[in-house]
Design a protein around this motif. Structure first.
Motif, PDB file in Angstrom:
ATOM      1  N   LEU A 198      -7.660  -0.718   5.246  1.00  0.00           N
ATOM      2  CA  LEU A 198      -6.641  -1.550   4.137  1.00  0.00           C
ATOM      3  C   LEU A 198      -7.754  -3.020   3.955  1.00  0.00           C
ATOM      4  CD1 LEU A 198      -3.569  -1.846   6.789  1.00  0.00           C
ATOM      5  CD2 LEU A 198      -3.844  -0.985   4.426  1.00  0.00           C
ATOM      6  N   GLU A 258     -10.621   0.265  -5.666  1.00  0.00           N
ATOM      7  CA  GLU A 258      -9.477  -0.810  -5.742  1.00  0.00           C
ATOM      8  C   GLU A 258     -10.572  -1.627  -5.111  1.00  0.00           C
ATOM      9  OE1 GLU A 258      -5.753   0.370  -4.576  1.00  0.00           O
ATOM     10  OE2 GLU A 258      -6.349   2.659  -4.371  1.00  0.00           O
ATOM     11  N   ASN A 259     -11.394  -1.445  -4.651  1.00  0.00           N
ATOM     12  CA  ASN A 259     -12.455  -1.735  -3.482  1.00  0.00           C
ATOM     13  C   ASN A 259     -12.481  -3.394  -4.166  1.00  0.00           C
ATOM     14  OD1 ASN A 259     -12.670   0.269  -2.129  1.00  0.00           O
ATOM     15  ND2 ASN A 259     -13.704   1.217  -1.891  1.00  0.00           N
ATOM     16  N   ARG A 316      -1.073   6.374   1.313  1.00  0.00           N
ATOM     17  CA  ARG A 316      -2.182   6.066   2.721  1.00  0.00           C
ATOM     18  C   ARG A 316      -2.246   5.318   2.781  1.00  0.00           C
ATOM     19  NH1 ARG A 316      -6.438   4.003  -1.546  1.00  0.00           N
ATOM     20  NH2 ARG A 316      -6.794   4.866  -3.060  1.00  0.00           N
ATOM     21  N   VAL A 341       1.242  -0.932  -0.199  1.00  0.00           N
ATOM     22  CA  VAL A 341       0.086   0.313  -0.082  1.00  0.00           C
ATOM     23  C   VAL A 341       1.191   1.570   0.223  1.00  0.00           C
ATOM     24  CG1 VAL A 341      -1.911   0.773   1.306  1.00  0.00           C
ATOM     25  CG2 VAL A 341      -1.379  -1.494   1.406  1.00  0.00           C
ATOM     26  N   CYS A 372     -10.345  -0.739   0.933  1.00  0.00           N
ATOM     27  CA  CYS A 372      -9.482   0.224  -0.744  1.00  0.00           C
ATOM     28  C   CYS A 372      -8.378  -0.378  -0.995  1.00  0.00           C
ATOM     29  CB  CYS A 372      -9.149   1.073   0.585  1.00  0.00           C
ATOM     30  SG  CYS A 372     -10.268   2.701   1.302  1.00  0.00           S
ATOM     31  N   HIS A 373      -8.224  -1.622  -0.415  1.00  0.00           N
ATOM     32  CA  HIS A 373      -7.204  -2.567  -0.572  1.00  0.00           C
ATOM     33  C   HIS A 373      -7.776  -3.861  -1.099  1.00  0.00           C
ATOM     34  CE1 HIS A 373      -4.474   0.783  -0.922  1.00  0.00           C
ATOM     35  NE2 HIS A 373      -5.024   1.197  -0.111  1.00  0.00           N
ATOM     36  N   TYR A 425      -6.962  -6.792   1.590  1.00  0.00           N
ATOM     37  CA  TYR A 425      -6.126  -7.482   1.929  1.00  0.00           C
ATOM     38  C   TYR A 425      -7.539  -7.853   3.562  1.00  0.00           C
ATOM     39  CZ  TYR A 425      -2.246  -5.861  -0.241  1.00  0.00           C
ATOM     40  OH  TYR A 425      -0.944  -5.792  -1.358  1.00  0.00           O
TER      41      TYR A 425
END
Length: 346
Positions: A127, A339-340, A100, A96, A130-131, A133
């Protein structure tokens, strides 16, 4: 690292499977208001007891230059800890951007005064949201952050230990011993892994949960790699030392006769007590400990109370304020679809 699409239904929150940015914001605001009222009431009651006029006079004597310096030192602490959190993530293959991670870390401060360390859980939620993980992938960040702060604060306590009597030395050494045991267990995680297996054998349910727990233990142990541990420990010590020095600068400006070593122990030991108390933000326990230690050093009660109030406003409440500034931007990113809903494999 690969990624694949997942349904929005799987996107959850550490505070509930359907928690939304708006509900999290309301929860943070409610907790901040309640704890702020408690803080003001407690400090006002103490001020009345020790002479409100004298305490207010001491606080009013604070120059704008010193106030800006205190806030800058606190900001230095937050920068070091956010950078450390980013380095933890890189070592755990959590890719990341630094900007961010800094935003998520600071946003978590908004929930510092909420029960159950929700601010730290919020960072993991961001995290995931949005990404992509998963929590079992990012949980070591939470553990590493707490562990890093505990190591840094304990080392600072040991630095100033000779300034106080044996009673405080015993408490500090007990805390240091417990921390060393915990670090050794994570360094060679055979024991905690066996405990997880034993617990699963007794319960016989939720195999995925226990499997994820074993994975978290293994990943957390990676943060004790000598090079990573040495660097992040140094960063933590430097960060918290900034706030210790802020207390010393403040006390000197208020006319107290106190050494830097004593100031380091007072701040670090008060933070340690606050952490052990498990109260949101250490509220109450940290202030009471700091005030008591300062009076033991023959700092006048009105000066000790004024210093306690100011340093908590420029550390704890400054962090909460920065968190509320960062939250809208973090939640805006959480609502963006680009990115979600991407789940990182691993």
């Amino acid at each position: 690292m690969t990624a694949h699409q997942t349904s929005p239904k799987t996107t959850g929150s550490p505070t509930g499977p359907a928690a939304s940015p708006r509900s999290l914001m309301r929860r943070a605001e409610y907790a901040a208001v309640i704890t702020a009222v408690v803080f003001v009431a407690a400090m006002s009651a103490a001020g009345i007891w020790f002479g409100l006029d004298e305490v207010w006079h001491r606080m009013a004597e604070l120059s704008p230059v010193v106030l800006v310096g205190l806030l800058a030192l606190s900001a230095g602490n937050y920068v070091m800890r956010a950078w450390r959190w980013h380095l933890y993530g890189r070592h755990l293959d959590i890719e990341v951007p630094a900007g961010r991670t800094a935003l998520y870390y600071v946003a978590g401060f908004a929930m510092t005064t909420t029960p159950g360390k929700l601010g730290e859980a919020l960072r993991l939620w961001l995290l995931e949201r949005c990404h992509g993980y998963r929590y079992e992938r990012t949980a070591p960040l939470l553990i590493g952050d707490r562990m890093g702060d505990a190591v840094a604060i304990t080392l600072l306590c040991l630095t100033g230990l000779s300034s106080f009597g044996a009673a405080y030395g015993t408490g500090t050494l007990v805390a240091a011993g417990a921390l060393v045991v915990a670090l050794l267990m994570l360094l060679r995680p055979t024991v905690p892994l066996r405990v997880v297996l034993l617990a699963y054998g007794l319960i016989g349910r939720w195999p995925r949960l226990f499997g994820a727990t074993r994975g978290v233990v293994r990943k957390t142990s990676r943060l004790l790699d000598p090079r990573v541990f040495a660097l992040t420990t140094a960063m933590g010590v430097i960060g918290w030392l900034c706030e210790c020095y802020a207390l010393h600068w403040l006390l000197i400006d208020l006319g107290a006769q106190i050494t830097l070593q004593q100031s380091i122990f007072v701040f670090a030991f008060a933070m340690l007590v606050g952490a052990i108390s498990m109260l949101p933000g250490g509220l109450g326990s940290t202030e009471a400990t700091m005030f008591a230690l300062l009076t033991l050093l023959d700092v006048p009660a009105d000066t000790a109370l004024a210093a306690t109030v100011i340093i908590r406003l420029t550390t704890l409440w400054f962090a909460v304020g920065l968190g509320f500034v960062a939250l809208p931007a973090a939640f805006k990113l959480a609502r963006q679809p680009s990115e979600n809903r991407l789940t990182a494999a691993g």
